[in-house]
Design a protein around this motif. Structure first.
Motif, short mmCIF file in Angstrom:
data_model
loop_
_atom_site.label_atom_id
_atom_site.label_comp_id
_atom_site.label_asym_id
_atom_site.label_seq_id
_atom_site.Cartn_x
_atom_site.Cartn_y
_atom_site.Cartn_z
N SER A 127 0.84 -1.19 0.00
CA SER A 127 0.00 0.00 0.00
C SER A 127 0.87 1.25 0.00
O SER A 127 1.94 1.29 0.62
N ASP A 150 1.25 5.35 0.68
CA ASP A 150 0.73 6.55 1.33
C ASP A 150 0.89 7.78 0.45
O ASP A 150 0.29 8.81 0.70
N ARG A 206 -6.44 10.67 -3.77
CA ARG A 206 -6.83 10.71 -2.36
C ARG A 206 -7.83 9.62 -2.03
O ARG A 206 -7.73 8.95 -1.00
N SER A 207 -8.80 9.43 -2.92
CA SER A 207 -9.82 8.40 -2.66
C SER A 207 -9.23 7.00 -2.73
O SER A 207 -9.78 6.05 -2.17
N ASP A 208 -8.07 6.86 -3.41
CA ASP A 208 -7.41 5.57 -3.52
C ASP A 208 -6.50 5.30 -2.33
O ASP A 208 -5.82 4.27 -2.29
N GLY A 209 -6.44 6.25 -1.38
CA GLY A 209 -5.71 6.00 -0.15
C GLY A 209 -4.46 6.83 0.06
O GLY A 209 -3.83 6.73 1.12
N ARG A 254 -2.16 9.70 1.15
CA ARG A 254 -2.28 10.76 2.16
C ARG A 254 -1.35 11.94 1.85
O ARG A 254 -1.54 13.02 2.41
#
Length: 285
Positions: free
Chosen positions: A22, A24, A83-86, A88
């Motif tokens: 994942s 950020d 942003r919606s995909d995670g 930050r």
């Protein structure tokens, strides 16, 4: 690092390349007036653990065929997707006209944390190519915000290339002449980078044959420093318009334009910028 590519068709053509772990950090990758989806650059970033979104922002379905009155909302929507995909921490990496778009987006969107502007301009220029109406003239702004065109500097069409017409031409002097001819329009067209909350990395070559990106970058840096806003400027006086990041293939020659620099100098400029790119994206500068 293993990466995954997801093709996008709406609201624009593009590709979202994400690392196996994942991420950020997300970066919007914008090419310049080529209009291409810069997959290679996006993949390079994804291999560093960064989610990279490369989009076609003109010349695609439902878009203007040229860089003419392109809504800044195009890029703001792309930031929202990251942003919606995670992600930050959000960056925008753009070159040339893509750098112009990146800087303007950061001025208008507080969600942008980092701008990496390769071969930037410090002011808004007129359209490059036709608008939705198919017309190139009269000149119009490259950009709109909330439906309103941004103030811009037009081109002085009295300019003629000094090179033989049979080969690729350098158009830097065209931009320099246009600045002088329309000097009264320059101040309203300046990009107010001091208003952007984003960290700013500027990368420019002094031998740029397309437009004077190093003087533009120096002007942007001055505006930021005068406002006590963070900025870094990485430059090589022998590099041209197309710096190449480590791992990227050399830029191909154009039958139409001279870009300045050399393959070696452009790669050295990209290599000098690369650690700053990763540092600012990863640690906040």
């Amino acid at each position: 690092m293993e990466v995954t590519e997801r093709e996008l068709t709406h609201p624009w053509e593009g590709v979202l390349i994400t690392p196996s772990a994942s991420a950020d950090v997300g970066v919007l990758v914008l090419a310049g007036s080529s209009g291409r989806i810069d997959r290679e650059r996006a993949r390079l970033l994804a291999e560093q653990g960064i989610a990279a979104l490369a989009i076609r922002w003109f010349g695609g379905p439902g878009q203007a065929p040229g860089i003419c009155e392109i809504p800044l909302e195009t890029f703001i929507d792309a930031v929202d997707l990251l942003r919606s995909d995670g992600a930050r921490r959000i960056g925008i990496l753009g070159v040339s006209k893509g750098a112009e778009a990146a800087l303007l987006t950061a001025v208008h969107d507080p969600h942008v944390d980092v701008v990496i502007a390769l071969s930037p301009t410090s002011r808004v220029w007129c359209n490059v190519g036709p608008g939705r109406d198919g017309e190139r003239l009269p000149y119009r702004s490259s950009w709109t915000r909330r439906g309103e065109p941004l103030p811009f500097v037009p081109m002085d069409d009295s300019w003629t290339a000094t090179q033989p017409s049979s080969g690729p031409i350098a158009i830097r002097e065209w931009y320099e002449l246009s600045e002088k001819t329309f000097h009264h329009l320059v101040a309203p067209a300046e990009i107010p980078v001091e208003k952007a909350r984003a960290d700013l990395l500027l990368v420019a070559g002094g031998d740029d044959a397309m437009w004077p990106s190093l003087p533009f970058a120096e002007h942007l840096a001055q505006r930021r420093r005068a406002a006590d806003a963070p900025v870094r400027l990485i430059a090589r006086h022998d590099a041209g318009h197309r710096p190449r990041l480590p791992g990227e293939s050399p830029a191909s020659a154009s039958p139409h334009f001279q870009y300045g620099g050399t393959t070696e100098a452009d790669a050295l400029l990209g290599a000098a910028a690369w650690p700053h790119v990763l540092d600012m994206l990863g640690s906040g500068g």
